[in-house]
Design an enzyme around this catalytic site. Sequence first.
Site, mmCIF file in Angstrom:
data_model
loop_
_atom_site.group_PDB
_atom_site.id
_atom_site.type_symbol
_atom_site.label_atom_id
_atom_site.label_comp_id
_atom_site.label_asym_id
_atom_site.label_seq_id
_atom_site.Cartn_x
_atom_site.Cartn_y
_atom_site.Cartn_z
ATOM 1 N N THR A 7 -12.272 6.167 -14.648
ATOM 2 C CA THR A 7 -11.112 6.587 -13.865
ATOM 3 C C THR A 7 -11.003 8.100 -13.919
ATOM 4 O O THR A 7 -11.394 8.725 -14.904
ATOM 5 C CB THR A 7 -9.795 5.952 -14.400
ATOM 6 O OG1 THR A 7 -8.695 6.465 -13.632
ATOM 7 C CG2 THR A 7 -9.552 6.234 -15.862
ATOM 8 N N GLY A 8 -10.432 8.664 -12.865
ATOM 9 C CA GLY A 8 -10.169 10.101 -12.890
ATOM 10 C C GLY A 8 -8.748 10.374 -13.349
ATOM 11 O O GLY A 8 -8.318 11.524 -13.394
ATOM 12 N N ASP A 76 -7.748 -1.162 -10.524
ATOM 13 C CA ASP A 76 -7.184 -0.784 -9.234
ATOM 14 C C ASP A 76 -5.754 -1.289 -9.188
ATOM 15 O O ASP A 76 -5.478 -2.449 -9.503
ATOM 16 C CB ASP A 76 -8.011 -1.367 -8.086
ATOM 17 C CG ASP A 76 -7.756 -0.609 -6.800
ATOM 18 O OD1 ASP A 76 -7.638 0.629 -6.855
ATOM 19 O OD2 ASP A 76 -7.660 -1.240 -5.741
ATOM 20 N N SER A 77 -4.845 -0.389 -8.823
ATOM 21 C CA SER A 77 -3.419 -0.742 -8.808
ATOM 22 C C SER A 77 -2.832 -0.416 -7.452
ATOM 23 O O SER A 77 -3.382 0.376 -6.697
ATOM 24 C CB SER A 77 -2.658 0.073 -9.857
ATOM 25 O OG SER A 77 -3.174 -0.163 -11.131
ATOM 26 N N PHE A 154 3.938 8.860 -13.289
ATOM 27 C CA PHE A 154 3.254 9.507 -12.170
ATOM 28 C C PHE A 154 3.508 8.708 -10.894
ATOM 29 O O PHE A 154 4.016 7.587 -10.931
ATOM 30 C CB PHE A 154 1.746 9.655 -12.454
ATOM 31 C CG PHE A 154 1.011 8.356 -12.659
ATOM 32 C CD1 PHE A 154 1.082 7.671 -13.867
ATOM 33 C CD2 PHE A 154 0.251 7.795 -11.636
ATOM 34 C CE1 PHE A 154 0.413 6.466 -14.056
ATOM 35 C CE2 PHE A 154 -0.433 6.598 -11.820
ATOM 36 C CZ PHE A 154 -0.338 5.937 -13.032
ATOM 37 N N TYR A 156 4.444 6.633 -7.943
ATOM 38 C CA TYR A 156 5.626 5.853 -7.535
ATOM 39 C C TYR A 156 6.600 5.585 -8.684
ATOM 40 O O TYR A 156 7.662 4.984 -8.466
ATOM 41 C CB TYR A 156 5.181 4.519 -6.912
ATOM 42 C CG TYR A 156 4.325 4.712 -5.683
ATOM 43 C CD1 TYR A 156 4.896 4.927 -4.437
ATOM 44 C CD2 TYR A 156 2.930 4.714 -5.774
ATOM 45 C CE1 TYR A 156 4.114 5.132 -3.311
ATOM 46 C CE2 TYR A 156 2.135 4.921 -4.659
ATOM 47 C CZ TYR A 156 2.731 5.129 -3.431
ATOM 48 O OH TYR A 156 1.947 5.342 -2.315
ATOM 49 N N HIS A 182 2.994 -3.368 -15.228
ATOM 50 C CA HIS A 182 1.880 -4.119 -14.626
ATOM 51 C C HIS A 182 0.602 -3.904 -15.441
ATOM 52 O O HIS A 182 -0.154 -4.824 -15.709
ATOM 53 C CB HIS A 182 1.678 -3.642 -13.180
ATOM 54 C CG HIS A 182 1.686 -2.144 -13.016
ATOM 55 N ND1 HIS A 182 2.663 -1.347 -13.552
ATOM 56 C CD2 HIS A 182 0.819 -1.295 -12.421
ATOM 57 C CE1 HIS A 182 2.395 -0.076 -13.279
ATOM 58 N NE2 HIS A 182 1.281 -0.020 -12.600
ATOM 59 N N ARG A 183 0.393 -2.640 -15.850
ATOM 60 C CA ARG A 183 -0.823 -2.306 -16.622
ATOM 61 C C ARG A 183 -0.783 -3.025 -17.968
ATOM 62 O O ARG A 183 -1.787 -3.556 -18.438
ATOM 63 C CB ARG A 183 -0.880 -0.785 -16.786
ATOM 64 C CG ARG A 183 -2.202 -0.246 -17.212
ATOM 65 C CD ARG A 183 -2.404 1.207 -16.828
ATOM 66 N NE ARG A 183 -2.586 1.387 -15.401
ATOM 67 C CZ ARG A 183 -1.713 1.989 -14.585
ATOM 68 N NH1 ARG A 183 -0.597 2.511 -15.059
ATOM 69 N NH2 ARG A 183 -1.948 2.073 -13.293
#
Length: 198
Positions: A7-8, A76-77, A154, A156, A182-183
């Site tokens: 991930t970036g 992916d979210s 960060f 939303y 969610h994560r």
Amino acid sequence: MKIYFATGNPNKIKEANIILKDLKDISVEQIKCPYPEIQGTLEEVSEFGAKYVYEKMNYENHGFSNPVGKPIIVEDSGFFVESLNGFPGTYSKYVQETLRNEGILKLLEDKEGDDRRAYFKTVIGYCDEKGVKLFKGIVKGMVSYEIRSKGYGFAYDSIFIPDGEDRTFAEMKTEEKSEISHRKKAFEEFKKFLCNMQ
Ligand code: IMP
């Protein structure tokens, strides 16, 4: 065991390490291995991305220092507003960069109550030599009437109030967000899988 997270976004690494901190012999390390974000559901993007990164890291070794056989994850979210038929959903990144939170609030300016319901969804794609596995998490809540942030989180986070709370995610410390997000839910599922593997 080290799991390489492609991930970036350093916020995602921070959240993953907070969530997995009680698994003493697991740590998550960021790798920068961009993968094509195909058009599709979160599940399709994660599955494609996990396979792509695993193959790049383990077989092609394009300048990455990852030895062969190491497991990788991608994630992916998306942010889904129910009264907008799930928009921005799989376009969350693009919409955050263009319309931004102000644009979402504008789209909802005459909406109240249940018409402001929204959720975040995460799909983690894990790939090792046995193939890809997906782990999902959802957190439901409401879109706030204005942008509210104490500088945490960060994207939303500053317009999303999870159910049972009156603060937005951006008004909660990362540790608090990571209790209910969610994560967190997706990583909890992943954690169960890791524990069964050991
Ligand atoms: P990604 O493709 O998984 O990075 O997610 C797409 C977009 O969703 C990101 O660029 C962010 O705008 C947004 N997003 C993902 N996770 C979160 C979160 O935990 N909080 C707020 N926004 C998020």
